[in-house]
Each structure stands twice: as C-alpha cells, then as structure tokens.
Design a protein around this motif. Sequence first.
Motif: not given
Length: 267
Positions: A97-100, A154-156, A159-162, A167-169
């Motif tokens: 994810a960081t690389s992406h 970029r927008s999606t 959204v997926l990052g948020l 989800h993890v929390a």
Amino acid sequence: MNPAAQPPTDTADPAPKPSAWEVMFKDATNSELKLAMAASGTVLSLFTAGHMAGNMQVYRGRKYYNEYAEFIRTVGAPVLPRNGVLWVVRVGLLASATSHIMAGTELTLRAMRAERHTVQGTIRDLKRQLTGKQRRRPRGRRRSVPQIIARSMRSTGVVLGLFTVYHVADLTVGARPAASSKHRHGDAYGNLVASLSRPGVAFFYAASMAALAGHMIHGMRTAAMDAGFTTTAQRAQTVEVAAKVVGAVVALGNVTIPVAVQAKVVR
C-alpha cells in the motif's frame, strides 16, 4: 583601495535544496513508477479477492466464521507462533500500500507539473466541481463510464484508503467510535453483525464497494498494459473481460454482507 576595483558580489539566491521526496524519486522513471504501481496493486487486488472469499464464510453461521477467523491467526502452528503468518501478511500489505500510494503520488505530481497545474489550482477546480459551478460539457462531449472511472482513480483511491483505516479500526482493533459498543475480541461473527447492524456503517461499507469496483477494474487493466500483457487485440480483450469480472464479483460479494445483515438474513 578603490571600491570600484573590488570584484562584484554575487547576490543571486542559491538554488533551492531539493526536498527528501524529490531526492527519493529523482532517478525513478515514469515506467518504473508505473511498474511499481502495477506490482503493488496486483498484490492488493489478490488479497482483496481472497479476503472477500473468506468473508463468505459468514453465511455458514457464527461457528464456521469464528473458526475461519481463528484459522487465520493460527495458520502455521505449531511451527510458527500464533499470529506469525498474519503479521507477515500485514507487513507485506502495508509495504504494498505504501509503495502504491507513493508511486501514484509522484506520478500525479509529475503530471501536474507537465500540464502546468498547481496544487492550489487543482483544489480550486475540485471545489467548482463539488459546488456545480464548473461549466458542463456539451452533450456530444460527455465522458463515457470508462473515462469517468479512469479520471476518478485518485478519488476512489482516497475513498478506499479511508475505508481501510475505518475497517481496521472497526473490526480488527475494535476502537470506538468506529467499532460497535458490542465489540468483543474473539467473536469475529458477532463483531461483524453488530457493526453492520448500524445503517450508516452498512451504507458506508456498501458505497465504498462502488469505489473498489471502479478502482480494481481500471487498475487491473492498466497494470496489465504497463506489464506488456496487452500486446494484441485478443489479449487486450481478455484482460478487459477478466478485470470487469473480478472487480464486479469482489465488489458485489462484499456488498451482499451489509445488505444481508440489514435484512436480518445474517444476524
């Protein structure tokens, strides 16, 4: 000494020192950054598909779903410690994810510089879109759905990052207020049902899957292109169909869960 004979003093401002970000990516070509995005995106897509398949265990009931959750934590035992493989997967996903994100950010910045766009101008254009003040395109020049998806990557992605953080929390950490007040560690089934029983959370999960579908479909198509798998029309068509099928199946599979909880099919 005659002051006029003194050598002129250079008063020009020194060149600005490059930032750590610029130093990090100064030798990376666009092709290398695109391949990094393709590789990391493929890892994330494979995990997302596998995660969806595992979540389908919820339809078998509390016993089977909790056994599945326990299996994930104990896989590799007794050779490996509890949660050992799970943490290896988590670290790998975090690295991907960081690389992406970093490669995508650098490509975006380069595109903005090439088009002479600024961050402030981009924010201004976004505000115009959100407020409806931007002039609409003529009917004959409206973008198609694939074009809209491509321009919304970029927008999606945001959204997926948020969604991932929430989800993890919610279901992994059990942190309030993301998680339900009924969250109990060790009861994966109960936590899932309790969380998605909240209409707002169920809607957020379901709506995020629309972003996931678009991001996966265009991302898989672009990754295959950057990796050189679409050199013929037949291969390009195969990739197109496969991307749409995988993206739709993963998104729809995930959407069924909040819908089933709200409909009391899963409770």
